[in-house]
Design an enzyme around this catalytic site. Sequence first.
Site, PDB file in Angstrom:
ATOM      1  N   HIS A  68       1.977  71.689  36.783  1.00 28.26           N
ATOM      2  CA  HIS A  68       2.691  70.560  36.209  1.00 28.26           C
ATOM      3  C   HIS A  68       4.139  71.012  36.057  1.00 28.26           C
ATOM      4  CE1 HIS A  68       4.175  68.008  32.755  1.00 28.26           C
ATOM      5  NE2 HIS A  68       3.908  67.150  33.708  1.00 28.26           N
ATOM      6  N   LYS A  91       3.101  57.071  39.823  1.00 25.88           N
ATOM      7  CA  LYS A  91       2.434  56.654  38.600  1.00 25.88           C
ATOM      8  C   LYS A  91       1.626  55.374  38.844  1.00 25.88           C
ATOM      9  CE  LYS A  91       4.471  59.901  36.169  1.00 25.88           C
ATOM     10  NZ  LYS A  91       3.718  61.048  35.623  1.00 25.88           N
TER      11      LYS A  91
END
Length: 348
Positions: free
Chosen positions: A299, A168
């Site tokens: 995903h 991230k």
Amino acid sequence: MRITGIGVEVVSEPKRHAVRDALQLLDRNGRTRLVIETDEGVTGVSDTYFGRLASSPAVLGQILTEQLGPAIVGEDPALIRQIRQKLRALTDYQGTAGLSTYGISAIDLALWDLLGKSLDAPVWKLLGAQRTAIPAYAMVGWLELDVAGLEQVSARAMEQGFRGVKMKVGGGPLTEDVTRIKAVRAVIGPDAPLMVDANQAFDFHEALRRGRVYEELDCRWFEEPLPADDTEGHIRLADKLDLPIATGENRYGQAAFRDLVAGGGVGVIQPDLRRAGGLTDCLEIGLMAAGFGIPYASHGGGAHIHVLAALPNTIYVESGLLPSDGRVELVDGCYPLPPGPGLSSWDG
């Protein structure tokens, strides 16, 4: 065979280790489990995950129990696309996108599971698999980890045999991102793919500024740099960066991908089973992207592996670290396909 009813089970509990991205804290393990029953005794099961909001699994459970479930009783479970269209029409007035799509997705997945079980075959065989294993990377670089923790978990991922890692970004200034990216790169080596994910945190100008730096740091892709619905912004950004833009997990239904794909706003397409509409829509989105030469990376994993097995443009399945019980092992950096009937998967 006809559908006779459904059963719903709801779980909502705190997560043992909360994880953070640039926009949110994911601190709950919430699940809505759906079982579709038939007059021949064959059942289909799906499991929908929620990472936030204690009430969400129960709200979805109510939508399934009171709206969508009754509408499919009496239907032939093999007519999966016909049922999908019926449920879209049913929910149009209240808005199909959102939790209604979560419900349609849950039913779609359970129907594919049911079909596979009725034929005693894994769904990837029904879809016409192109491969027997899926290249895998590990999404392990959450923002609550300090640099030492980030290095440790990235090293663990590589020890488990993953081809690369994702981390991230966007939780702090660009200098912080650079420090963290360089730390992970030092651990995984110069050749392993390193992906960065901003979770929609930036506006166009900041995404362009940071994207140019991520590009210089040899990242494999820049995921969700902009709000998901900003199609024009994605097209403009992709035009100015050589770094591929990965996006799609927060778009609802196949139609939401058309302009993004046709306009060149995505370099790696990433639907989410829950939001896209289930296995059926993910398969159709993947085939649409293949027609434009755009690679597909899921995903999440789980049931998604059946879609990935069938698409011609698959490049990766996303995973967390492998479970410690050894029930699944990577082979040359790839997940093997599960052999069981329906939507069985190695990670449950």
